[in-house]
Write an enzyme that holds these catalytic residues in place. Structure first.
Site, PDB file in Angstrom:
ATOM      1  N   ILE A  49       0.737  37.691  30.345  1.00 13.11           N
ATOM      2  CA  ILE A  49       1.461  38.081  30.977  1.00 13.11           C
ATOM      3  C   ILE A  49      -0.050  37.804  32.324  1.00 13.11           C
ATOM      4  CG2 ILE A  49       0.262  40.708  31.103  1.00 13.11           C
ATOM      5  CD1 ILE A  49       2.530  42.001  31.868  1.00 13.11           C
ATOM      6  N   CYS A  50       1.738  38.282  33.447  1.00 12.80           N
ATOM      7  CA  CYS A  50       0.685  38.070  34.681  1.00 12.80           C
ATOM      8  C   CYS A  50       1.042  38.318  35.551  1.00 12.80           C
ATOM      9  CB  CYS A  50       0.475  36.638  34.892  1.00 12.80           C
ATOM     10  SG  CYS A  50       2.298  35.357  35.553  1.00 12.80           S
ATOM     11  N   GLN A  51       0.993  38.094  37.275  1.00 18.76           N
ATOM     12  CA  GLN A  51       1.867  39.129  37.837  1.00 18.76           C
ATOM     13  C   GLN A  51       3.313  38.729  38.420  1.00 18.76           C
ATOM     14  OE1 GLN A  51      -0.009  41.582  39.386  1.00 18.76           O
ATOM     15  NE2 GLN A  51       2.109  42.078  41.282  1.00 18.76           N
TER      16      GLN A  51
ATOM     17  N   THR B 169       3.860  41.949  35.641  1.00 15.61           N
ATOM     18  CA  THR B 169       3.229  42.654  35.792  1.00 15.61           C
ATOM     19  C   THR B 169       4.083  43.466  36.592  1.00 15.61           C
ATOM     20  OG1 THR B 169       1.215  42.525  35.154  1.00 15.61           O
ATOM     21  CG2 THR B 169       0.907  44.171  36.265  1.00 15.61           C
TER      22      THR B 169
END
Ligand SMILES: [Fe+2]
Length: 374
Positions: A308-310, A337
């Protein structure tokens, strides 16, 4: 003279071959690790490689400079301040390299990195004035190189930009990047002119204080596997495999799947530590994409991994890299996220006073990724 620009779509980098048609001597500047295209060109044109020049120690791609220099018996050149663990010919400011009738004039343009040089190309039979400048990551098209990579200096970047913009209008500018994580506002064109940038580069008309505020405030995330790439380019590691060279299809997981999860799954958050601290999916583990290759043993191989990232871009490329390394039970969290938060998911903060992260995420900071915007 002969001049050719090579554009690497996967990492957004540009490299160059400059040669004299009179003497067939050639120089390669900022070569990629895949050196076959240069081999083909040198062979087809009957060029003799005399110099291989890295404008600086790259942090976003593994350089092919040493490989080419040893293969062809060419001189490997870097600025004299470059701190590397292998021998090279040190270049200094204003020095000129002869290449047949051509002259490659060195301009020290620190800022992005302390050892960064630009190269002015002069063809005296036509004019004693330079007609082109290869700027590395100093002046980019519509932007300048980010100043935060080891030893970078935003004030020096301002001085270097000012010096470059004193060149005559007609000088054609060929940068080290046309997209990718080394800048945050590149136009996308692979070349420009000094005159156009003086007029229309949004950073060109700022005074020193405004420039330092603008450039120093917010940078793209550090590139995928930057730690391993930089160590390799300094000769302190030998990890050319850290470049993402394939495009494995990675499954994208939605919010429902992430929420349902499985008890043994790991949520791997590849954002920068400051982003992670400001709010992350509960239970997620932080492993910034810049450190992925050097901390590969931290990634479990016997459990499902949700990356997961932004917004979903970094995670996709990080997951592709994990697949390339043989870790296949991996999914990228679609929308990242931000999508989790928008769907009403709770975020865990490392501390109530975690500062707002100064990370700028743009579609163009992810050269070579799939083409959807965040
Ligand atoms: Fe760079």
């Amino acid at each position: 003279m002969y001049f050719k620009q090579f554009l690497n779509e996967r990492c957004g980098c540009a490299s160059y071959v400059v040669a004299s048609r009179r003497t067939h001597e050639a120089a390669i500047i900022d070569p990629a690790i895949e050196t076959e295209p240069y081999d083909d060109l040198l062979r087809e044109r009957g060029f003799q490689l005399r110099y291989v020049i890295d404008t600086h120690i790259h942090a976003d791609h593994v350089s092919g400079a040493r490989r080419l220099a040893s293969q062809y018996g060419a001189e490997l050149c870097l600025h004299e301040s470059a701190r590397v663990a292998y021998p090279y010919r040190p270049l200094h400011d204003r020095q000129e390299l002869e290449l047949g009738q051509l002259r490659l004039r060195v301009l020290h343009t620190p800022g992005h990195r302390p050892e960064l040089i630009s190269l002015l190309i002069v063809n005296p039979p036509r004019s004693l004035e330079p007609s082109m400048v290869l700027t590395g990551d100093s002046l980019l098209v519509g932007d300048v190189g980010r100043p935060d990579f080891g030893g970078g200096d935003v004030a020096a970047q301002f001085e270097s930009l000012t010096n470059l913009l004193r060149l005559p209008d007609w000088v054609a500018v060929f940068p080290g990047h046309f997209e990718g994580p080394c800048g945050k506002g590149m136009c996308g064109r692979p070349s420009t002119t000094i005159g156009f940038e003086r007029l229309f580069n949004p950073l060109a008309r700022l005074d020193r204080r405004e420039f330092i505020d603008r450039v120093g405030n917010g940078v793209p995330p550090r590139p995928l596997n930057m730690t391993a790439i930089e160590a390799t380019n300094r000769g302190r590691a030998d990890m050319p495999w850290v470049m993402l060279t394939s495009s494995p299809v990675v499954r994208e997981a939605g919010m429902d799947e992430l929420r349902a999860g499985t008890s043994d799954a790991v949520v791997l958050d590849v954002r920068e530590p400051e982003e992670f601290a400001s709010g992350h999916v509960p239970g997620a583990v932080n492993l910034p994409q810049a450190e992925l290759a050097t901390r590969l043993n931290d990634v479990p191989r016997d459990r499902p991994v949700y990356v997961i990232c932004q917004g979903g871009f970094r995670s996709l490329r990080a997951a592709q890299f994990l697949c390339q390394c043989g870790i296949s039970n991996v999914a990228s969290v679609k929308g990242g996220t931000e999508a989790w938060r928008s769907a009403g998911g709770e975020l865990t903060q490392e501390s109530a006073s975690a500062p707002k992260p100064g990370i700028v995420e743009t579609e163009w900071a992810h050269a070579g990724g799939l083409s959807y915007s965040i």
